[in-house]
Design an enzyme around this catalytic site. Structure first.
Site, short mmCIF file in Angstrom:
data_model
loop_
_atom_site.label_atom_id
_atom_site.label_comp_id
_atom_site.label_asym_id
_atom_site.label_seq_id
_atom_site.Cartn_x
_atom_site.Cartn_y
_atom_site.Cartn_z
N THR A 47 0.89 -1.07 -0.05
CA THR A 47 0.03 0.00 0.05
C THR A 47 0.95 1.18 -0.19
O THR A 47 1.42 1.71 -1.09
CB THR A 47 -0.99 -0.02 1.22
OG1 THR A 47 -0.44 -0.35 2.36
CG2 THR A 47 -2.01 -1.21 1.04
N LYS A 101 4.32 -6.96 3.87
CA LYS A 101 3.78 -5.61 3.64
C LYS A 101 3.28 -5.09 4.77
O LYS A 101 2.90 -5.68 5.82
CB LYS A 101 2.71 -5.49 2.53
CG LYS A 101 1.37 -5.92 2.85
CD LYS A 101 0.47 -4.99 3.52
CE LYS A 101 0.50 -3.49 3.17
NZ LYS A 101 -0.75 -2.78 4.15
N THR A 136 1.37 -8.97 12.17
CA THR A 136 1.09 -7.70 11.76
C THR A 136 0.57 -7.61 10.31
O THR A 136 1.13 -8.67 9.43
CB THR A 136 2.49 -7.00 11.54
OG1 THR A 136 2.34 -5.47 11.18
CG2 THR A 136 3.46 -7.69 10.78
N GLU A 144 5.72 4.35 7.60
CA GLU A 144 5.28 5.47 6.93
C GLU A 144 5.95 6.89 7.33
O GLU A 144 5.92 7.10 8.45
CB GLU A 144 3.92 5.89 7.18
CG GLU A 144 2.97 4.95 6.50
CD GLU A 144 1.37 4.89 6.61
OE1 GLU A 144 0.68 4.26 5.58
OE2 GLU A 144 1.06 5.30 7.53
N ASN A 185 -0.61 10.46 6.36
CA ASN A 185 -1.62 10.14 7.07
C ASN A 185 -2.82 11.07 7.14
O ASN A 185 -3.86 10.79 7.58
CB ASN A 185 -1.32 9.28 8.44
CG ASN A 185 -0.76 8.10 8.30
OD1 ASN A 185 -1.41 7.28 7.79
ND2 ASN A 185 0.44 7.99 8.49
#
Lengths: 403, 403
Positions: free
Chosen positions: A153, A179, A190, A276, A398
């Site tokens: 993603t 991922k 996870t 991220e 985010n």
């Protein structure tokens, strides 16, 4: 994750599929250009084990795969997509997960009960089944690594790891891919992780090993403290290496365990490093804990603290925040005897500041990997955890993921 | 924090000190220009109560104040500084906190046992006692609000609240002030908060009331999930209003309780709104919970999720993250019957997406205050929590705090 000892004779190799494993990944139109649909296939039914999110809102594919694996601990294929998590989608979501399983079964000429389903991406939208259906029809059985891209993603890159070792004279390959980038704070598992091996081992034995090793690997990483609805790690062992089925008494069981655990650990660390917006990988090693649970708890509290993460982004030796994070846990502490180092530079001894050389410290904290060593001086157990720094880019990614 | 009902006849007034309370705040040189040292004084000994951080590394001043209050539940003054938390400072820190208590005692001609000490700021550096000593000599007994500035660190503004009510025919004033902006995720108490009142109430009664009301107010805010080593809320009641000492059977006890709780709640909300880097105040109201603990747990999980906070910064109705946060708790859930609204716009019903008007949603989320309403449809209890969004500025402030 234990250290790899000499006698394990592990060989880390470029990513390769173990004997009998095939896969594919394509763009089915769920994402604009990137791969978004794929599968993994073993030419014989494989013993299977899984660990799943503890989030109460478990996504439809996660529930279905758990149920399928738990029935007989056997799978022959897993179909997977990114861009859409098929989570919080109610009865339609459950029907769609079943349909995905059935579509893959038809294409592969297998029973649906041999097929797992995994989805990841946005929560709350139903799957675009037309695209999924057309996409599954296109999937082939290849030896490419396209599937490792199809599950991504916000990840910057696929996470893969392959090792080989000799088990009772037979060459065994263990290859995993995963991922995960945001919403990473697993409990039990996870995001998506898949480990394939041609070793022979029973499904229940594989389950025991996976459940045990996930605790010290995937469950010790955190990006943002959020546990997803879709987390799952699945292991498949198809036995094509030809070894006698592994049990804890097998002479090479500990070697297999070390190799298997290494793959899980590498995938977990790669997820943490690709957190991220991350600019630095953070590893915390806690020593001197009263027991392992305390060591892991303290390590994870440090790596999970926003304040510690922001300080690391700023290359700021703000150890007070590390002490704050340690003290927030209920781990047994000798509160006057904690020591902290960052990248080899001593910061705290006897729970108070150590004078340090600012220039050496600055150089140490400028590195892309930050290792925090904590000694609790309160026992002989240890714990490790991995995470990343908190950056402007985490916020940026985010703040607009949904739009 | 309960709603204020008509019969409580509360009057919210501009900040004013209750009868007999004096204070001062100055720049003593710990910060460059801003106030950094102050005190609070009652002309008669006041009944005292406190709640303190649950962090295992409790700072020296926090420990000293706890010990002083617990001895007799009486204080007459509290001396406080910002810029330095006197935390993780070992034996020197304990000696410095005692010295601060003694210096204030000498200046006020009181016994040290009547003096509390509070420090906030950087962890791990010993206090500059020369500056503290010279500063305490300068402090006066004034009716100014300078002390409300002297305890600030990264706060943009002081947090204050004053209310008045009639208790058994006597005018009672309750005035509180607080600081806190980062490292805000209290357990038992947050950062520094002080509530003064001229009401008469015993120290043990005040302790019971404070401990109870802090749970639904200060303990329900979060900025970053980190619990500081110095958190403390202290209440002082000097009895100068002349009412008969309040006990739970007193006719106006519930009125006093509502007023007292209102002050705590307002201070808590002001801390949340001034969270480091915050651009929006977030309030979460959970209804339909099986019990109050579940309601509060779910509310705090939502307001504490980095992913939810980043989405709110981005004005993104990414409700999947709210579901994710709810599902991470161990609250009893009917997983197919959760409803979510943001600023009055329905997003989720029966745990699945509701079609919404994107224009109306966009307008709703552009507001500076975001109210998230969650109905668990699983009981009649409720819970509330307050926090803020996660912004670039949070990262900026915390990447460089120490330098």
């Amino acid at each position: 994750m234990q250290e790899i000892k000499e006698e394990t004779k592990m060989k880390i190799i470029d990513f390769t599929w173990p004997a009998g494993f095939y896969s594919d990944g394509i763009n089915a139109g769920l994402r604009q250009v990137k791969n978004d649909l794929g599968w993994l296939y073993s030419k014989v039914p494989a013993q299977a084990a899984g660990v799943y999110t503890t989030n109460q809102f478990q996504a439809a594919p996660t529930k279905l795969t758990k149920q399928t694996i738990n029935a007989k601990h056997v799978l022959q294929a897993i179909v997977m997509n990114s861009a859409n998590a098929n989570s919080c989608t109610g009865a339609q979501g459950e029907a769609d997960a079943l349909a995905m399983q059935q579509l893959a079964a038809t294409k592969l000429e297998l029973k649906p009960a041999l097929i797992g389903v995994a989805s990841t991406g946005l929560i709350g939208k139903t799957l675009p089944m037309k695209l999924i259906k057309a996409g599954i029809k296109q999937l082939q059985l290849t030896k490419t690594t396209a599937v490792t891209n199809a599950i991504l993603t916000t990840d910057k890159q696929p996470k893969t790891c392959s090792v080989q070792c000799k088990i009772a004279g037979k060459l065994v390959t263990i290859s995993g891919f995963a991922k995960g980038s945001g919403m990473i704070h697993p409990k039990m598992a996870t995001m998506l992780g898949f480990v394939t091996t041609d070793a022979a081992i029973s499904g229940t034995q594989l389950q025991e090993l996976l459940s045990q090793q996930v605790d010290a690997t995937f469950n010790q990483i955190t990006v943002d403290g959020d546990t997803s609805t879709n987390d799952m790690v699945v292991a498949l062992a198809n036995g094509l290496a030809g070894n006698q089925a592994l049990v804890p008494n097998s002479p090479d069981y500990s070697k297999f365990k070390a190799n298997f655990s290494y793959v899980l650990g590498e995938l977990a660390k790669k997820i943490a490093a690709d957190g991220e917006g991350a600019s630095k990988l953070v590893e915390v090693n806690v020593h001197g804990a009263a027991d392992k649970a305390d060591g892991q708890k303290v390590a994870k509290a440090i790596v999970g603290s926003n304040l510690v993460k922001a300080a690391i982004f700023g290359e700021d030796p703000n150890w007070g925040r590390i002490m704050g994070a340690i003290g927030q846990t209920d781990a047994k502490l000798d509160i006057s005897n904690v020591a902290i180092q960052m990248n080899g530079q001593a910061l705290v001894k006897g729970s108070i500041a150590v004078d340090f050389d600012p220039t050496a410290m600055k150089l140490a904290l400028a590195k892309p990997k930050i290792i925090i060593e904590v000694d609790l001086h309160n026992g002989v157990a240890s714990g490790q955890a991995w995470g990343c720094d908190l950056t402007y880019n985490y916020v940026k990614i985010n703040a607009s993921y949904h739009n």
